[in-house]
Design a protein around this motif. Structure first.
Motif, mmCIF file in Angstrom:
data_model
loop_
_atom_site.group_PDB
_atom_site.id
_atom_site.type_symbol
_atom_site.label_atom_id
_atom_site.label_comp_id
_atom_site.label_asym_id
_atom_site.label_seq_id
_atom_site.Cartn_x
_atom_site.Cartn_y
_atom_site.Cartn_z
ATOM 1 N N VAL A 66 0.869 -1.175 0.000
ATOM 2 C CA VAL A 66 0.000 0.000 0.000
ATOM 3 C C VAL A 66 0.905 1.224 0.000
ATOM 4 N N LEU A 67 0.615 2.186 -0.884
ATOM 5 C CA LEU A 67 1.438 3.392 -0.979
ATOM 6 C C LEU A 67 0.798 4.538 -0.192
ATOM 7 N N ILE A 68 1.616 5.165 0.619
ATOM 8 C CA ILE A 68 1.167 6.383 1.308
ATOM 9 C C ILE A 68 2.047 7.540 0.860
ATOM 10 N N TRP A 69 1.543 8.754 1.107
ATOM 11 C CA TRP A 69 2.304 9.974 0.762
ATOM 12 C C TRP A 69 2.288 10.896 1.965
ATOM 13 N N ARG A 123 1.048 4.030 13.224
ATOM 14 C CA ARG A 123 0.345 2.913 13.853
ATOM 15 C C ARG A 123 -0.790 2.359 13.002
ATOM 16 N N ALA A 124 -1.060 2.965 11.859
ATOM 17 C CA ALA A 124 -2.118 2.477 10.977
ATOM 18 C C ALA A 124 -2.008 3.190 9.642
ATOM 19 N N VAL A 125 -2.760 2.674 8.655
ATOM 20 C CA VAL A 125 -2.943 3.349 7.380
ATOM 21 C C VAL A 125 -4.444 3.492 7.164
ATOM 22 N N ALA A 126 -4.887 4.693 6.786
ATOM 23 C CA ALA A 126 -6.309 4.948 6.595
ATOM 24 C C ALA A 126 -6.638 5.040 5.108
ATOM 25 N N PHE A 127 -7.856 4.588 4.757
ATOM 26 C CA PHE A 127 -8.333 4.697 3.382
ATOM 27 C C PHE A 127 -9.722 5.309 3.382
ATOM 28 N N GLY A 128 -10.145 5.817 2.234
ATOM 29 C CA GLY A 128 -11.474 6.388 2.102
ATOM 30 C C GLY A 128 -12.464 5.356 1.606
ATOM 31 N N PRO A 129 -13.488 5.040 2.351
ATOM 32 C CA PRO A 129 -14.438 3.987 1.959
ATOM 33 C C PRO A 129 -15.118 4.226 0.616
ATOM 34 N N SER A 130 -15.249 5.473 0.194
ATOM 35 C CA SER A 130 -15.944 5.761 -1.065
ATOM 36 C C SER A 130 -14.987 5.954 -2.236
ATOM 37 N N GLU A 172 -13.868 -3.606 1.276
ATOM 38 C CA GLU A 172 -13.899 -4.769 2.155
ATOM 39 C C GLU A 172 -12.531 -5.435 2.226
ATOM 40 N N GLU A 173 -11.889 -5.522 1.072
ATOM 41 C CA GLU A 173 -10.557 -6.127 1.056
ATOM 42 C C GLU A 173 -9.562 -5.275 1.827
ATOM 43 N N LEU A 174 -9.633 -3.973 1.621
ATOM 44 C CA LEU A 174 -8.678 -3.101 2.305
ATOM 45 C C LEU A 174 -8.824 -3.204 3.823
ATOM 46 N N ASP A 209 8.361 -3.851 14.795
ATOM 47 C CA ASP A 209 7.900 -5.183 14.367
ATOM 48 C C ASP A 209 6.481 -5.439 14.852
ATOM 49 N N TYR A 210 5.562 -4.582 14.431
ATOM 50 C CA TYR A 210 4.158 -4.756 14.805
ATOM 51 C C TYR A 210 3.291 -4.644 13.561
ATOM 52 N N ASP A 211 2.068 -5.174 13.679
ATOM 53 C CA ASP A 211 1.130 -5.106 12.555
ATOM 54 C C ASP A 211 0.578 -3.697 12.400
ATOM 55 N N VAL A 212 0.360 -3.310 11.158
ATOM 56 C CA VAL A 212 -0.222 -2.016 10.840
ATOM 57 C C VAL A 212 -1.581 -2.244 10.187
ATOM 58 N N PRO A 213 -2.669 -1.969 10.876
ATOM 59 C CA PRO A 213 -3.994 -2.208 10.293
ATOM 60 C C PRO A 213 -4.335 -1.168 9.221
ATOM 61 N N VAL A 214 -5.242 -1.538 8.335
ATOM 62 C CA VAL A 214 -5.783 -0.619 7.340
ATOM 63 C C VAL A 214 -7.212 -0.292 7.772
#
Length: 1000
Positions: A264-267, A278-285, A338-340, A360-365
């Protein structure tokens, strides 16, 4: 000499028999030199105190002064602001109110503390080497010094007010009240301690409020970073997605395995925040896709291929930044929301050598409504400790906070790879942290692309250094928590009370201010009350040892303790909090001091100024009867400053806004519309204007501008203002010159006046309404324009021009007495109507006619103007007559330009008019109005070639020279000149000379 030679008798010199204007009022104002004389006089006669005494019992009008900061000479914004306030106060007083004005100063806070620290550093001293009390005393002396300087600078601008007893936020009573107001937040349940990101100054080592922030364009690093799908994710996340028309449940482990090679690419433009992710956010729409990006090999590098996920709308721009050719990128498939939401990512530094497992921890989307596709990748890297949106998302999903960044803007010393590196250095320049993080990303394979971006970035308006968002423990006022204070008439939370006040209780000028403040109140977060500094009012509260902020007994809430604190502050000021043994002294015999810890943060300085309504409006004898102000007046930036903090503070303590009206002015720019800056050399200081032109020119500039928007000022604009002033001064000089010996016996009632005088009275009645309505609406530009146009167009260019002949040449005629009566009415009104604007000049004009130690125009009210002076029918008639006169003067000007005549009195034209206009002119001495020696008015058809004006089609003029001899007294050319006992004069002048007992 030949006996046949005829000797002409020389014409007598009748100049001494004329009623020529006489006045000591100088044409040249000399304002810079003379204005201080009026200031000294006002101080000598105690004019402000006399106004208060004479206004006792009137309805009060309270303009509460927003306190300027006591740390430097006045700038033009101060001048604009204080002059506007003065115009409000003076006009309200002269319209019959008891308009009190208590000037004040903001004395606490970082700007002064910063100056004292600079002085310490210049001497090689350290602030921490002296006691807090001694340091605070240095700050107090600094503020006192600048209060005295600014007080004199404000007074020099002609600002009226209670200068002998202003309010200062550092006065002991003020500090006691501020502490008491803070305790109301403590007791009503809105105060809490929380750990959340706030705007932080690494240079000043303190949190800042939004009002203390300015935005400057900077060039920042921008990076596109890979967050790889975690093949070894430890969290079993679950989702559903549609494939080939069917829906099935897909567990995170299975999905992660399918996309194990993807990232996943972030900027971001703040690479230094990546270690806190601690996380990556996405836009549901937002529509997302899985892309394969192939980079052909070169002699130096092998070919590469990778799959990345990003928003479809941004994919083209992202790959262009990463320098992929269009044919090297292929979209493989959709990636659904849903996949994200089922994906788990790895931090880019996961497994990095030397990281010691830190990342070394998980990063949720996670879905986030704040994510847009305006810029970036459609994904937002989320560091809950360093941004409000990030923090809110973290609260919603239980993300952990990080504490990697210290108060000086450096990483904590034990942070792997980056420990001790500064984001912002002590001198305000960028530290090495950003570059180090970018290099580490490149080494770890996480850097997809990089570049530079010029954008607007927050800076401290004091140190001018960049700011960061930083998670720190701070004290907050909750603005959405129901309050237990019994003041819920307008809502049970601070936000509800504020919004109701804006919607129902406050009038805004201009109305746009309402929408601005309303939108800010709707969206604002909780109020950060605490600052990590020394000069100010402390947060007068104690916390229980060992208790957590969420515990019910965490804060000591004790009215007896509160009262003891306020009493100590009344006696000793806020320094009482910092003296040795203060905790024991304040808590002893009430609770066990050993059970509590004392809080030493100071209050946000905006809480100080926001509390001024309590110790000025509520507590002072010359304050407000109901504790509210009729008006707060400041610049547009105060929608997020003083208007805002005063609203929050009052809604938390009295349940509503502390003001009934808000007036907002714009910023002051240079003549080209550029922001003023010392570095650009385009600043205009009030002191320089006063020195060059006088304060009244600055005041007139204020009156001529539309203050509701940004204004411009500079040398050329000031020259134009000075020209307007000169024209107005000449009008007043004419009035004074013509009224030198007028007495009450000369007064003529309107019914006995000629129509021209009754028309002037009508205009005065019209203007009375314009002036009162305009001043009531704070439309100073509208008031001045109306008065200036009246003085220069209706009076100087029309009425005075016409009546000079009557005033100078008539004897004791009814017409002359009527004209002088009108001049008295004009004088009384123009001087008072203009006094709120031209404070010094109108005093000078008034005293020329009404001398006396106790005399002052500023002790007058606007005169009552009889309503029966209004005569709309007469006005309509005289508008038509004036239009006809314009045609005549136009025709004469044409002859003057052609040098046929030198003066209009050499003419006796024929004027062709319509029947209706002829009726209007019947009984009117049109030759006097046109300043000709004669005139013929006829309704005959005008001949071809007659002079006309396109906008007055019913009037035409044929020029003719006046016939007869020139009267040596009034200069009219009339047939009867030379036929009267007094030689070389007309009948009117002969009668005047006889009345003066001049021998024939």
């Amino acid at each position: 000499m030949s006996p046949d030679t005829v000797t002409e008798t020389p014409a007598p010199d009748y100049k001494s028999t004329l009623n020529l204007p006489e006045t000591a009022f100088p044409m040249r104002a000399g304002l810079p030199e003379r204005e201080p004389q009026w200031l000294a006089r006002w101080a000598r006669i105690g004019i402000y105190e006399r106004l208060r005494a004479s206004a006792a019992g009137r309805a009060p009008f309270i303009l509460h002064d927003g306190p300027p900061y006591a740390n430097g000479n006045l700038h033009i914004g101060h001048g604009l602001n204080k002059v506007l306030k003065d115009m409000v106060v003076r006009s309200q007083q002269m319209m019959g109110r008891d308009a009190r004005y208590i000037p004040g100063w903001d004395c606490h806070g970082l700007p002064i503390e910063w100056k004292i620290e600079e002085q310490y550093r210049s001497k090689g001293l350290n602030k921490d080497d002296v006691s807090v009390v001694d340091f605070r005393q240095e700050c107090r002396k600094f503020a006192e010094h600048w209060v005295e300087i600014q007080r004199e600078e404000f007074k020099r601008l002609g600002i009226t007010g209670n200068w002998s007893d202003p309010y200062l936020t550092m006065d002991f009573h003020a500090e006691a009240v501020i502490a008491g107001e803070f305790q109301k937040f403590l007791m009503n349940g809105s105060l809490y301690q929380g750990s959340k990101p706030v705007m932080w100054s690494p240079v000043e080592k303190t949190a800042l409020a939004e009002a203390e922030v300015e935005y400057q364009d900077v060039t920042s690093h921008q990076v596109w970073v890979r967050f790889p799908v975690a093949a070894d994710a430890s969290q079993p996340r679950k989702s559903s997605y549609r494939e080939d028309g069917t829906t099935r449940v897909l567990f995170g482990a299975e999905l992660n395995a399918q996309l194990s090679d993807a990232s996943v690419l972030i900027w971001t433009t703040t690479p230094w925040t990546i270690p806190q992710n601690r996380a990556v956010a996405f836009g549901p729409s937002i529509a997302y896709g899985l892309y394969q990006a192939n980079r052909p090999g070169t002699d130096d590098k092998p070919a590469t291929s990778e799959t990345v996920i990003l928003a479809d709308a941004l994919a083209g721009a992202v790959f262009a930044h990463a320098k992929f050719a269009e044919g090297d990128v292929q979209r493989l498939r959709d990636v659904s929301a849903e996949e994200l939401s089922a994906l788990t990512l790895a931090h880019p530094f996961r497994g990095l050598e030397g990281a010691n497992g830190e990342w070394d921890y998980d990063v949720p989307v996670l879905p986030g409504e704040h994510v847009t596709e305006d810029a970036g990748t459609g994904f937002v890297h989320t560091a809950p400790s360093h941004g409000d949106d990030d923090y809110q998302l973290g609260l919603r999903y239980g993300l952990p906070m990080t504490y990697n960044v210290m108060e000086d803007g450096s990483y904590r010393a034990d942070l792997p790879l980056f420990g001790g590196q500064h984001i912002i250095q002590p001198d305000g320049k960028e530290g090495p942290a950003n570059v180090s993080v970018i290099k580490a990303l490149a080494g770890a394979g996480g850097l997809f692309a990089k570049g530079k971006l010029k954008h607007s970035y927050p800076h401290s308006w004091r140190s001018k250094a960049p700011l960061i968002y930083r998670n720190t423990p701070q004290w907050f006022a909750a603005i959405d928590k129901p309050l237990s204070d019994g003041k819920g008439e307008y809502g049970d939370t601070i936000r509800k009370r504020a919004l109701t006040s804006i919607e129902e209780l406050v009038t805004f000028t201009p109305i746009s201010g309402r929408n601005r403040l309303h939108s800010m109140m709707e969206a604002r977060p909780d109020w950060v009350l605490s600052r990590q500094r020394a000069w100010g009012v402390p947060l007068t509260c104690f916390v229980k040892r060992g208790a957590k902020p969420t515990d019910a007994d965490f804060l000591l809430r004790n009215e007896e303790v509160n009262a003891r604190i306020v009493a100590a502050f009344e006696a000793e000021g806020a320094d009482a909090w910092y003296k040795d043994g203060s905790k024991e002294r304040l808590l002893g015999n009430i609770v066990n001091p050993d059970d509590y810890e004392q809080v030493f943060d100071i209050l946000d300085v905006w809480f100080d100024s926001g509390s001024t309504h309590a110790f000025v409006l509520r507590d002072r004898a010359d304050g407000s009867e109901d504790g509210l102000a009729d008006l707060y007046l400041e610049g547009t930036d105060q929608h997020r400053g003083w208007f805002h903090s005063s609203m929050l503070q009052a809604c938390g303590t009295i349940g509503r806004a502390p003001y009934r009206g808000v007036l907002t002015h714009g910023f002051t720019l240079d003549e080209k519309g550029m922001k003023m800056s010392k570095s650009l050399g385009n600043t205009v200081a009030p002191a320089q204007i006063v020195k060059d032109y006088g304060a009244d020119i600055l005041r007139l500039w204020v009156a001529q501008t539309d203050f509701t928007v940004d204004q411009r000022i500079g040398p050329e604009i000031l020259k134009g203002t000075a020209d307007s002033y000169r024209r107005l001064r000449n009008t007043m000089r004419f009035l004074l010159g013509s009224l030198g010996d007028v007495t009450e016996a000369d007064r003529v009632e309107p019914a006995q006046m000629p129509e021209l005088e009754r028309w002037v009275l009508h205009r005065l009645a019209e203007l009375d309404e314009v002036v009162r309505t305009g001043y009531a609406a704070y439309d100073f530009q509208g008031v001045f324009q109306a008065l200036f146009n009246f003085a220069t167009v209706d009076l100087s260019a029309f009425y005075f021009d016409i009546r000079k002949d009557t005033l100078y040449c008539d004897g004791d005629t009814e017409r002359r007495r009527a004209a002088r009566t009108v001049l008295v009415h004009l004088f009384d009104r123009l001087t008072t109507w203009l006094a709120p604007i031209l404070t010094f000049t109108m005093e000078e004009v008034w005293l020329e006619r009404h001398p006396g130690e106790d005399s002052s125009v500023h002790l007058q009210d606007f005169p009552t103007t009889p309503s029966d002076w209004r005569d709309e029918a007469l006005d309509t008639k005289w508008q038509a007559i004036r239009a006809a006169r314009r045609v005549v003067t136009g025709a004469l000007e044409k002859q003057r330009t052609a040098k046929v005549i030198g003066a209009s009195l050499e003419a006796a034209p024929t004027v062709f008019v319509s029947d209706a206009l002829a009726q209007a002119l019947r009984g009117v001495a049109f030759e006097d109005l046109s300043i000709t020696s004669g005139i013929v008015v006829t309704t005959d058809a005008a001949p071809e070639g007659a002079f006309r004006l396109p906008d007055v089609p019913e009037v035409a003029v044929v020029f003719a020279l006046a016939e007869g001899e020139k009267c040596q007294r009034c200069w009219k050319i009339l047939p009867d000149v030379g036929t009267h006992p007094h030689p070389h004069v007309c009948a009117r002048c002969d009668a005047a000379l006889a009345g003066l007992n001049v021998p024939a």
